[in-house]
Design an enzyme around this catalytic site. Structure first.
Site, short mmCIF file in Angstrom:
data_model
loop_
_atom_site.label_atom_id
_atom_site.label_comp_id
_atom_site.label_asym_id
_atom_site.label_seq_id
_atom_site.Cartn_x
_atom_site.Cartn_y
_atom_site.Cartn_z
N ASP A 13 40.50 6.05 -3.44
CA ASP A 13 39.50 6.78 -2.66
C ASP A 13 38.19 6.88 -3.46
OD1 ASP A 13 38.42 8.83 -0.74
OD2 ASP A 13 38.77 10.17 -2.43
N HIS A 18 36.25 3.96 5.81
CA HIS A 18 36.62 4.34 4.44
C HIS A 18 38.13 4.39 4.23
CE1 HIS A 18 36.94 6.47 0.67
NE2 HIS A 18 37.47 7.51 1.28
N GLU A 59 41.81 17.19 5.86
CA GLU A 59 40.65 17.88 5.30
C GLU A 59 39.44 17.81 6.21
OE1 GLU A 59 38.18 18.04 1.08
OE2 GLU A 59 39.28 16.22 1.62
N ASP A 60 39.23 16.68 6.89
CA ASP A 60 37.97 16.44 7.60
C ASP A 60 38.08 16.40 9.13
OD1 ASP A 60 36.68 16.30 5.17
OD2 ASP A 60 36.86 14.13 5.01
#
Length: 369
Positions: free
Chosen positions: A139, A48, A76-77
């Protein structure tokens, strides 16, 4: 998915002096940080951010933006931190990645915590650097392209509604019409599947029964303008299903009553040629009263410039025609992103922030009127 060397080659094609080493390092970093994470499609998660970076190369954006796209989900992830990103890729990249992360946190608020209109304004206001917003829009666009892999219909519809209400209008406000149109089309497919299938089917019927009518009309336009001594490029397309559905709803008409489903774009060499081409077309074919718009002398608030007219072709077919220069076309399709193209110059981050704030004031004023 773009391979590491393919991404680097894309950047080097428009920026030969780009730092190849730091691009490679950023690619490897996002692969390592996302590790074994998977997307709903079953693809590795890092596919992604790599694809989002690819979208940024299509806009010919600077190396810092490409790296930001690659890293935009790491804080964030994953276990990555702003401090680590700054140490490895510098303060500018860290600031941009942190900005995208903050926008993602706003996005994660519940519906009761934010109305769509307020969120759009908040996103604009928080984008201290336009590149943060560009990465966020890319995104969302890539997420919409892969939305069909999500099994939950409710979740797909929620994301599609959010895209239609927030991100497509936001793309329009910063002049990124190409992103806006694709977001609308993909969201429409999820929100109104029956209408999408019906209109798509009717368009396919027209395409098969009338053969290459779009190409035929485009050639006629080009020949008429060439005979007048104009050097032009002409392209034609059918309007996409969402655009047609919207017209049907606004005009309270059926598909059969929508006569202007074909749109043509004429690219000329100068502003003077825009008006000359307009005169030639109005002499060649009957114009439809009330459909002419001059966005060159009076641009839209997001900088969009073009001449719009509607004509009646020989067989009573109505068609929309847009006339613009090549520079106008690039700015029209990609808005302020065009100003960030390598060595284009002319707009600084501070100037862009001012532009965005002016835009918010314009939007507020139009809503209050």
């Amino acid at each position: 998915m773009l391979r590491q060397y393919e991404l680097v080659e894309r950047v080097k094609a428009y920026d030969p002096e780009a730092d190849e080493a730091v691009l490679n390092r950023a690619y490897v970093y996002t692969v390592q940080k996302h590790g074994t994470q998977k997307r709903a499609s079953g693809d590795p998660y890092f596919s992604h951010p790599v694809e989002v970076a690819g979208l940024m190369t299509e806009l010919k954006l600077d190396t810092d933006t490409i790296i930001t796209a690659l890293l935009h989900d790491t804080i964030e992830d994953t276990l990555a931190t702003v401090e680590e990103v700054e140490r490895l890729f510098g303060p500018d990249v860290a600031r941009l990645v942190d900005g995208v992360t903050k926008l993602s946190k706003i996005e994660a608020m519940t519906e009761s915590e934010r109305a769509a209109e307020n969120l759009r304004k908040f996103l604009l206001a928080m984008s201290e650097d336009l590149r943060v917003l560009l990465v966020k829009l890319a995104d969302r666009l890539h997420n919409m392209r892969t939305l069909h892999f999500i099994k939950s219909e409710d979740k797909r519809r929620r994301i599609a509604r959010e895209t239609m209400d927030i991100y497509a209008p936001l793309a329009e406000r910063v002049g990124m019409y190409e992103y806006m149109r694709e977001m609308q089309l993909l969201a429409f497919e999820q929100l109104e599947p029956e209408a999408y299938a019906t209109i798509s089917g009717r368009l396919a019927q027209i395409r098969s029964s009338e053969g290459g009518q779009v190409d035929e009309i485009a050639l006629s336009i080009k020949q008429a303008l060439a005979e007048a001594g104009l050097k032009v490029e002409v392209s034609g397309r059918e309007k996409h299903p969402y655009s047609i559905w919207k017209k049907m709803a606004e005009r309270h008409v059926s598909f059969e009553q929508i006569t202007d489903i074909m749109a043509f774009r004429v690219i000329v060499e100068s502003v003077g040629d825009c008006y000359k081409a307009l005169g030639v077309l109005h002499q060649q074919w009957q114009m439809i009263p009330g459909r002419f718009k001059d966005y060159i002398s009076t641009p839209k608030s997001n900088g969009y410039r073009s001449l719009h007219t509607a004509l009646i072709f020989e067989n009573s077919m109505r068609m929309e025609v847009q006339i613009r220069t090549r520079d106008m076309h690039r700015t029209n399709e990609f808005g302020l992103a065009a100003h960030w193209a390598y060595k284009q110059g002319g707009v600084t981050p501070d100037a862009e922030v001012g532009w965005l704030r002016d835009l918010i004031e314009i939007v507020d004023a139009s809503h209050d009127a």
